[in-house]
Design an enzyme around this catalytic site. Sequence first.
Site, PDB file in Angstrom:
ATOM      1  N   CYS A 272      69.290   0.889  14.981  1.00 48.03           N
ATOM      2  CA  CYS A 272      68.675   0.414  13.743  1.00 48.03           C
ATOM      3  C   CYS A 272      68.097   1.552  12.918  1.00 48.03           C
ATOM      4  CB  CYS A 272      67.598  -0.615  14.061  1.00 48.03           C
ATOM      5  SG  CYS A 272      66.364  -0.045  15.245  1.00 48.03           S
TER       6      CYS A 272
ATOM      7  N   GLU B  34      61.764  -6.450  14.886  1.00 46.01           N
ATOM      8  CA  GLU B  34      62.361  -5.207  14.406  1.00 46.01           C
ATOM      9  C   GLU B  34      63.800  -5.517  14.032  1.00 46.01           C
ATOM     10  OE1 GLU B  34      63.837  -1.007  16.030  1.00 46.01           O
ATOM     11  OE2 GLU B  34      61.679  -1.293  16.268  1.00 46.01           O
TER      12      GLU B  34
END
Length: 532
Positions: free
Chosen positions: A303, A269
């Site tokens: 994020c 990720e």
Amino acid sequence: MTATPTLPTTAPASARPAWVTQDRLDGWFRWVFRDPTGTDTVTAQAPYDGRPVATVPASTIGDVAAACASARTAQRAWAVVPYGSRAEVVLRFHDLLVERQDEVLDLIQWEMGKARFSAWQEILQVANIARHYARHGATYLKDRKVRGAMPGLTKVKEQRVPKGVVGMISPWNYPLYLAVGDVLPALLAGNAVVSKADSQTALTLLWTRALLAEAGLPTDLWHVVVGPGRTVGDALIDHVDHICFTGSTPTGRSVGARAGERLIAASLELGGKNPLIVRADADVTKAAAGCIAAAFGNTGQMCIHIERVLVHDEVYDAFRDALVAGTEALRLGQTFDYSVDVGSLASQAQLDAVVAHVDEAQDLGAVVLTGGRARPDLGPYVYEPTVLEGVTDEMAVCLDETFGPVVSLYRFSSDHEAVRRANEGSYGLSASIWSKDEGAAERMAGMVRAGSVNINDGAAAAAGSIEAGMGGMGDSGLGRRHGAEGLRKFTESQTVASQRLVPLGPPPSMALETFVGLGNKQLRLLKALRVR
């Protein structure tokens, strides 16, 4: 339109929580896997005052190899433990985490600088993950019966078997959630785990390791190593059966390449430059509030946070004014309670990156509507929540990830234009669409390149839906956490086929030509009967 922010502010009273004694530190340090004669250490600086947090023992490349070997031995015994017994350990951990959350909230804030509510959101996520996989993981992993080569004569099932030893490399921005949120399903799937703690937030992970031991997790089943990524992290990839990495896209590429050399799977990720779209029919007040939560939560250091805000011409002015007013109402500072909305950036490096983006944008003609200043009076790495207007393509803040409390506003005049702008750049992690027409928003969502799209929410709705996968497209990564894939990725699919009564292939007395002829007739019959 330029505004000078008048944010309510709070300066820190003290940095190190009083309850963190040397005895407590020594108790956590015992969970760092390293040779007892080792002398390497790492020391992070507290965002509260820039002073050292604690000197933490560090691991060597040899320690990483030894940790993985120890974990591999422990995994063999753990793999035969029934799923229900593994789940009992995780559920006990859940209860201990909720009961003692104030301790780890203090550690997260001390090490990383975020506001306490942002820290508590990590408790919420990890507790939900623990309960979900403990209760439903056995269903995700159950055997699946399928038809065999000869229906009735061939019995076939697919079963899931553990990968073995899973390596975890987790970042500093969510030191509990992004570390432990993957450890729990990996353990429940029957694996052992070796985690590389980020040097900025090692205490949070070590505290959690001690808590899982108290919940009953075997000592050698989860090891923690500490040290620089270029040495300890690389060594970890060389000794595990699956690597799980969360961090920047450039580092993710290196992790994936190294894993590929060993032919092991990597779940990654990575970064994002996430858009929020405000359609002409949106509730402007709610959209502005949702944008503020998604842009400035965790001080913008997540994020999935919003960095680009695309607003329809018809509501642009109203939305801009609501966004600026709401941003200026945020409480900025550092405290160990819930009186602050936006905390500090985590380090000098993060502050420098944010300052560079905003300063360059201003030099090239962008306008700061609010914020745009460091606040050393509140802490060495504090930066005001910032809203920019007039950002253009040549500015780094346009499509490069800022990873701080900064958003840029852009106009659009049609849904087609909004989708085109949302899909600019190489990232594809998360997106947000605000509209009173949910059907239209859902149709638009299918055209946006993002692993998750939130409708009438900034970021939390998708991330908090633990039963649904979470991950990115494009440069935002590979694989998913959460949901069925968040558990199954830590297993291999194994096919077990049992042949009954007669073997496959021609009998010894039959000519091959005859067998082939019978086989062709069977193919035609099966097609006519719509079998398979």
